[in-house]
Design a protein around this motif. Structure first.
Motif, PDB file in Angstrom:
ATOM      1  N   ASN A 167      52.008  43.869  44.076  1.00 57.89           N
ATOM      2  CA  ASN A 167      50.910  43.200  43.384  1.00 57.89           C
ATOM      3  C   ASN A 167      49.821  42.836  44.394  1.00 57.89           C
ATOM      4  OD1 ASN A 167      49.291  41.794  41.673  1.00 57.89           O
ATOM      5  ND2 ASN A 167      50.802  40.245  41.102  1.00 57.89           N
ATOM      6  N   SER A 193      38.654  34.525  38.767  1.00 51.18           N
ATOM      7  CA  SER A 193      37.484  35.406  38.688  1.00 51.18           C
ATOM      8  C   SER A 193      37.683  36.543  37.676  1.00 51.18           C
ATOM      9  CB  SER A 193      37.227  36.013  40.068  1.00 51.18           C
ATOM     10  OG  SER A 193      38.341  36.779  40.489  1.00 51.18           O
ATOM     11  N   GLY A 253      48.991  42.941  38.735  1.00 53.33           N
ATOM     12  CA  GLY A 253      49.399  41.569  38.442  1.00 53.33           C
ATOM     13  C   GLY A 253      49.434  41.262  36.962  1.00 53.33           C
TER      14      GLY A 253
END
Ligand code: TXA
Ligand code: MG
Length: 358
Positions: free
Chosen positions: A65, A184, A233
């Protein structure tokens, strides 16, 4: 290992001495948790494979990840990315520094440990002043995932980081509460048509306004659809509180009634119940704990409180949590993305008389 907490700011500006020391720790290959405007990050030297390994270990995160590389100046970009597409340049001018992460083809300077074996790299330039100073003091490139233990809600306060990483890292910089509180927005610019990989504070509409067509990764809300998400992820269970979370959708009155019914039934079974409501609805609920995310009209406020509320429910020992839907105009997509994944896709349609708890 003892974990110290230091104030990142003194007199309203980044504390030079503290930041320089934190930068030295990162340059020496150790980790420092630090504030950004989105959520707290767990930072290590992005160009040092050993640091990235330590990040995965400290978080308990699967090593496939990839991590986001944080920079403080656009001049830092060419060393780590092969090319800067025109659309990326436009977005960087519009949104950097700020809550936007872009995916580029990576150069050999970025170790594959940092990118989870991918040949692309995620880059973000945070706006938080302490973060920018720390990046400069660390050599210009900080790899940082959100500073929570893997699977837990992200951290919007230094105390959340301490809760999750105490004894695992030497230093936490305390920059107060995160101003935004949601991670974000991630956009992949390596293909012909840009792809939204994770909704965030910067809306898809405002990105399309600048660069035209942008598609959504079909697996943007996680792996339930059977699609393989482009942001690795997104396939993992994430943001989950310890209690079982149900997302209850539908007309307001139906939602209130259904949540109260479910909560009564769970309470009768001896479970501690909690509701995530809004200022407008909170008085209508009967549960052991009712927490308002703020006015339903204040989407910034809801986004900002969400992770903190999930952590509060944990610390107060809620066994079952019911959340209203927060389909607000601009941030609704990002807020609901986090809630759907925190709930492990357990959704209840309150308008459907026959729908039973899944
Ligand atoms: O706001 C944020 O982005 C925060 C702060 C600390 O900057 N960071 C953050 O990092 O949320 P993290 O690691 O929790 O989430 C990064 C996401 C993961 O889903 C990861 O799989 C994806 O970005 N990602 C990273 N590099 C990628 C790449 N090269 N290609 C596709 N997805 C990538
Ligand atoms: Mg994260």
């Amino acid at each position: 290992m003892e974990t110290r907490i230091e104030n990142a700011y003194s007199g309203g500006v980044p504390d030079k001495k503290v930041i320089l020391e934190a930068g030295r720790i990162i340059r020496e290959g150790e980790l420092v948790a630090f504030p950004t405007e989105t959520v707290y990050g767990l930072g290590g030297d992005a160009l040092n494979p050993g640091s990235s390994k330590k990040i995965y270990e400290a978080k308990g995160r699967p090593s496939d990840n990839p991590l986001i590389v944080h920079i403080a100046d656009t001049e830092a970009l060419p060393l780590i990315v092969k090319a800067i597409p025109e659309k990326a340049r436009i977005l960087s001018e519009a949104f950097w520094p700020g809550p936007l992460t872009m995916i580029f083809e990576k150069t050999d300077r970025v170790p594959s440990e940092t990118t989870g074996g991918l040949n692309t790299v995620a880059v973000r330039m945070p706006e938080n002043r302490a973060a920018a100073e720390l990046i400069r003091a660390s050599g210009g490139y900080i790899a940082a995932p959100s500073a929570n233990r893997s699977g837990r809600p992200s951290c919007t306060k230094a105390s959340h980081v301490y809760e999750d990483l105490k004894g695992r890292i030497p230093l936490i910089l305390d920059g107060g509460d995160s101003v935004i509180g949601l991670e974000s927005t991630i956009v992949d610019l390596t293909g012909e048509i840009p792809v939204l990989l994770r909704p965030g504070y910067i809306s898809l509409a405002s990105i399309r306004e600048r660069i035209g067509e942008v598609t959504r990764d079909p697996a943007v809300n996680g792996s339930e659809s059977g699609e393989r998400p482009k942001a690795p992820g997104m396939k993992y269970r994430h943001y989950a509180p310890k209690g079982e979370l149900f997302l209850v959708k539908g007309k307001c009155d139906n939602v209130i009634k259904r949540i109260n019914d479910m909560s009564k039934e769970a309470g009768d079974r001896g479970l501690k119940t909690a509701v995530i409501a809004s200022d407008e609805t909170k008085d209508a609920y009967r549960a052991d704990m009712v927490v308002s995310a703020g006015s339903g009209k204040n989407e910034d406020g809801i986004a900002n409180r969400l992770f903190s509320i999930l952590r509060q429910m944990d610390s107060e020992g809620a066994d079952v949590i019911y959340s209203e839907e927060f389909n607000t105009p601009v941030l609704g997509e990002a807020i609901m993305n986090r809630l759907i994944r925190a709930a492990g896709h357990k959704e209840v349609n309150a308008d459907d008389e026959d729908s039973h708890r899944k």
